[in-house]
Design an enzyme around this catalytic site. Structure first.
Site, PDB file in Angstrom:
ATOM      1  N   TYR A   1      -1.372  -0.508  10.566  1.00  0.00           N
ATOM      2  CA  TYR A   1      -1.608  -0.919   9.176  1.00  0.00           C
ATOM      3  C   TYR A   1      -0.427  -0.469   8.303  1.00  0.00           C
ATOM      4  CZ  TYR A   1      -3.702  -1.164   4.509  1.00  0.00           C
ATOM      5  OH  TYR A   1      -3.934  -1.448   3.190  1.00  0.00           O
TER       6      TYR A   1
ATOM      7  N   SER B   1       0.860  -1.195   0.000  1.00  0.00           N
ATOM      8  CA  SER B   1       0.000   0.000   0.000  1.00  0.00           C
ATOM      9  C   SER B   1       0.881   1.225   0.000  1.00  0.00           C
ATOM     10  CB  SER B   1      -0.872   0.016   1.258  1.00  0.00           C
ATOM     11  OG  SER B   1      -1.496   1.274   1.403  1.00  0.00           O
TER      12      SER B   1
HETATM   13  P1  NDP Z   1     -11.117  -6.481   0.492  1.00  0.00           P
HETATM   14  O1  NDP Z   1     -11.507  -6.338   1.925  1.00  0.00           O
HETATM   15  O2  NDP Z   1     -12.185  -6.448  -0.536  1.00  0.00           O
HETATM   16  O3  NDP Z   1     -10.256  -7.798   0.287  1.00  0.00           O
HETATM   17  C1  NDP Z   1      -9.509  -8.417   1.300  1.00  0.00           C
HETATM   18  C2  NDP Z   1      -9.554  -9.916   1.061  1.00  0.00           C
HETATM   19  O4  NDP Z   1      -8.714 -10.573   1.997  1.00  0.00           O
HETATM   20  C3  NDP Z   1     -10.942 -10.508   1.210  1.00  0.00           C
HETATM   21  O5  NDP Z   1     -11.205 -11.307   0.076  1.00  0.00           O
HETATM   22  C4  NDP Z   1     -10.865 -11.356   2.464  1.00  0.00           C
HETATM   23  O6  NDP Z   1     -11.725 -12.486   2.319  1.00  0.00           O
HETATM   24  C5  NDP Z   1      -9.384 -11.736   2.461  1.00  0.00           C
HETATM   25  N1  NDP Z   1      -8.874 -12.043   3.794  1.00  0.00           N
HETATM   26  C6  NDP Z   1      -8.907 -11.252   4.893  1.00  0.00           C
HETATM   27  N2  NDP Z   1      -8.374 -11.896   5.931  1.00  0.00           N
HETATM   28  C7  NDP Z   1      -7.998 -13.122   5.493  1.00  0.00           C
HETATM   29  C8  NDP Z   1      -7.416 -14.260   6.098  1.00  0.00           C
HETATM   30  N3  NDP Z   1      -7.097 -14.270   7.409  1.00  0.00           N
HETATM   31  N4  NDP Z   1      -7.173 -15.348   5.344  1.00  0.00           N
HETATM   32  C9  NDP Z   1      -7.487 -15.364   4.032  1.00  0.00           C
HETATM   33  N5  NDP Z   1      -8.041 -14.316   3.391  1.00  0.00           N
HETATM   34  C10 NDP Z   1      -8.303 -13.211   4.122  1.00  0.00           C
HETATM   35  O7  NDP Z   1     -10.072  -5.308   0.240  1.00  0.00           O
HETATM   36  P2  NDP Z   1      -9.047  -4.998  -0.968  1.00  0.00           P
HETATM   37  O8  NDP Z   1      -9.344  -5.791  -2.144  1.00  0.00           O
HETATM   38  O9  NDP Z   1      -8.992  -3.526  -1.057  1.00  0.00           O
HETATM   39  O10 NDP Z   1      -7.688  -5.469  -0.294  1.00  0.00           O
HETATM   40  C11 NDP Z   1      -6.743  -6.273  -0.961  1.00  0.00           C
HETATM   41  C12 NDP Z   1      -5.346  -5.826  -0.539  1.00  0.00           C
HETATM   42  O11 NDP Z   1      -5.120  -4.522  -1.061  1.00  0.00           O
HETATM   43  C13 NDP Z   1      -5.141  -5.724   0.981  1.00  0.00           C
HETATM   44  O12 NDP Z   1      -3.881  -6.252   1.307  1.00  0.00           O
HETATM   45  C14 NDP Z   1      -5.158  -4.233   1.223  1.00  0.00           C
HETATM   46  O13 NDP Z   1      -4.400  -3.891   2.361  1.00  0.00           O
HETATM   47  C15 NDP Z   1      -4.546  -3.713  -0.065  1.00  0.00           C
HETATM   48  N6  NDP Z   1      -4.807  -2.316  -0.351  1.00  0.00           N
HETATM   49  C16 NDP Z   1      -6.103  -1.879  -0.523  1.00  0.00           C
HETATM   50  C17 NDP Z   1      -6.334  -0.529  -0.753  1.00  0.00           C
HETATM   51  C18 NDP Z   1      -7.726   0.018  -0.873  1.00  0.00           C
HETATM   52  O14 NDP Z   1      -7.880   1.265  -0.902  1.00  0.00           O
HETATM   53  N7  NDP Z   1      -8.762  -0.793  -0.993  1.00  0.00           N
HETATM   54  C19 NDP Z   1      -5.228   0.435  -0.876  1.00  0.00           C
HETATM   55  C20 NDP Z   1      -3.925  -0.153  -0.712  1.00  0.00           C
HETATM   56  C21 NDP Z   1      -3.734  -1.472  -0.461  1.00  0.00           C
HETATM   57  P3  NDP Z   1     -12.319 -13.286   3.590  1.00  0.00           P
HETATM   58  O15 NDP Z   1     -12.882 -12.234   4.497  1.00  0.00           O
HETATM   59  O16 NDP Z   1     -13.366 -14.171   2.991  1.00  0.00           O
HETATM   60  O17 NDP Z   1     -11.186 -14.041   4.184  1.00  0.00           O
END
Ligand code: NDP
Length: 252
Positions: free
Chosen positions: A160, A147
């Protein structure tokens, strides 16, 4: 744009239940990769796999928790049994929780376990695959979704940001270890992206703060991030885009 060289690749995408991970999985599959979908919500993964299948792609829903060593080991065993050697690992699973109460050690731990140790677990589970795919002359990739928070500090998101700084550092350091074995490591640092990520912020004021920032600068779509992953991983295998920072144009 098409990414022909992705056809025939075998990918694992964490966080594939929603947001960036889901969009990455859908695009890789549309380009002809077989994609193992990893996240905790089995029903969401089944729905994503169904969508991919309906469009003629190949996907395997593997419910797993990246914070749990046994769960990751079981997932890797299932993926190996169904798909064989993996040559592309995309770490999208992540959580972003604010530090409303400095005593929330459980939330610090969850972010560290998911965002940092989870990435390490996945890389550890598939290192043998990646190295052997590369030794066979094939493209092999690790893509970590870090990020912009790795570099910019946002009030209330110190932990974070620290987890993402760790991911960025890890990506860079691992390049030194994997590069000589022809495995690429790509670190992507997005700014705001439209996804479920911010819906986990329970505090109403902090939630409004994030919504306000988003209203001001806008957000990239998850599909726009997927496009970057597909671009980076479909270059000739001696080309490693090691660091990509992708921000909405208006985000400072
Ligand atoms: P989402 O919340 O849509 O996606 C996060 C995903 O991670 C979900 O599919 C969730 O599915 C999965 N997840 C969470 N915890 C676990 C776990 N313990 N084991 C397996 N899977 C897990 O958000 P984003 O798509 O935005 O996030 C994706 C990445 O991008 C993250 O690392 C985030 O930090 C990064 N990011 C996002 C930004 C934004 O503005 N959105 C900006 C910069 C970086 P489930 O709950 O079913 O496990």
């Amino acid at each position: 744009m098409s990414y022909d060289s992705l056809a025939g690749r075998t990918a694992v995408v964490t966080g594939a239940a929603s947001g960036i991970g889901e969009a990455v999985a859908v695009l890789l599959a549309a380009e002809g990769a077989r994609v193992a979908l990893v996240a905790r919500r089995a029903e969401r993964l089944t729905a994503v796999a169904g969508k991919i299948g309906a469009e003629g792609g190949q996907a395997l829903a593997v419910a797993a928790d990246v914070t749990d060593e046994t769960s990751v080991a079981d997932a890797a065993a299932r993926i190996h049994a169904e798909y064989g050697t993996v040559d592309l690992v995309v770490n999208c699973a992540g959580v972003m929780l604010p530090l409303v109460d400095a005593r929330r050690a459980d939330e610090w731990q969850r972010m560290l376990d998911t965002n940092v140790t989870g990435v390490l677990r996945m890389i550890g589970a598939f290192t043998g695959d990646l190295v052997s795919a590369a030794a066979d002359g094939r493209a092999a990739d690790i893509v970590n979704i870090s990020s912009i928070a790795a570099h910019l500090s946002f009030p209330n998101y110190a932990v974070y940001g620290a987890t993402k700084a760790a991911v960025t550092y890890l990506s860079e350091a691992l390049r030194g270890e994997f590069g000589p074995r022809d495995v690429r490591v790509t670190n992507i640092e997005p700014g705001f992206v439209e996804s479920e990520l911010r819906t986990h912020i329970a505090d109403a004021d902090l939630s409004r703060q994030v919504e306000g920032m988003l209203d001001e600068v806008g957000a990239l779509s998850a599909e726009e991030l997927a496009d970057l992953v597909a671009y980076a991983t479909s270059r000739p295998r001696h080309v490693n885009l090691r660091q990509i920072v992708a921000l909405p144009t208006r985000q400072a």
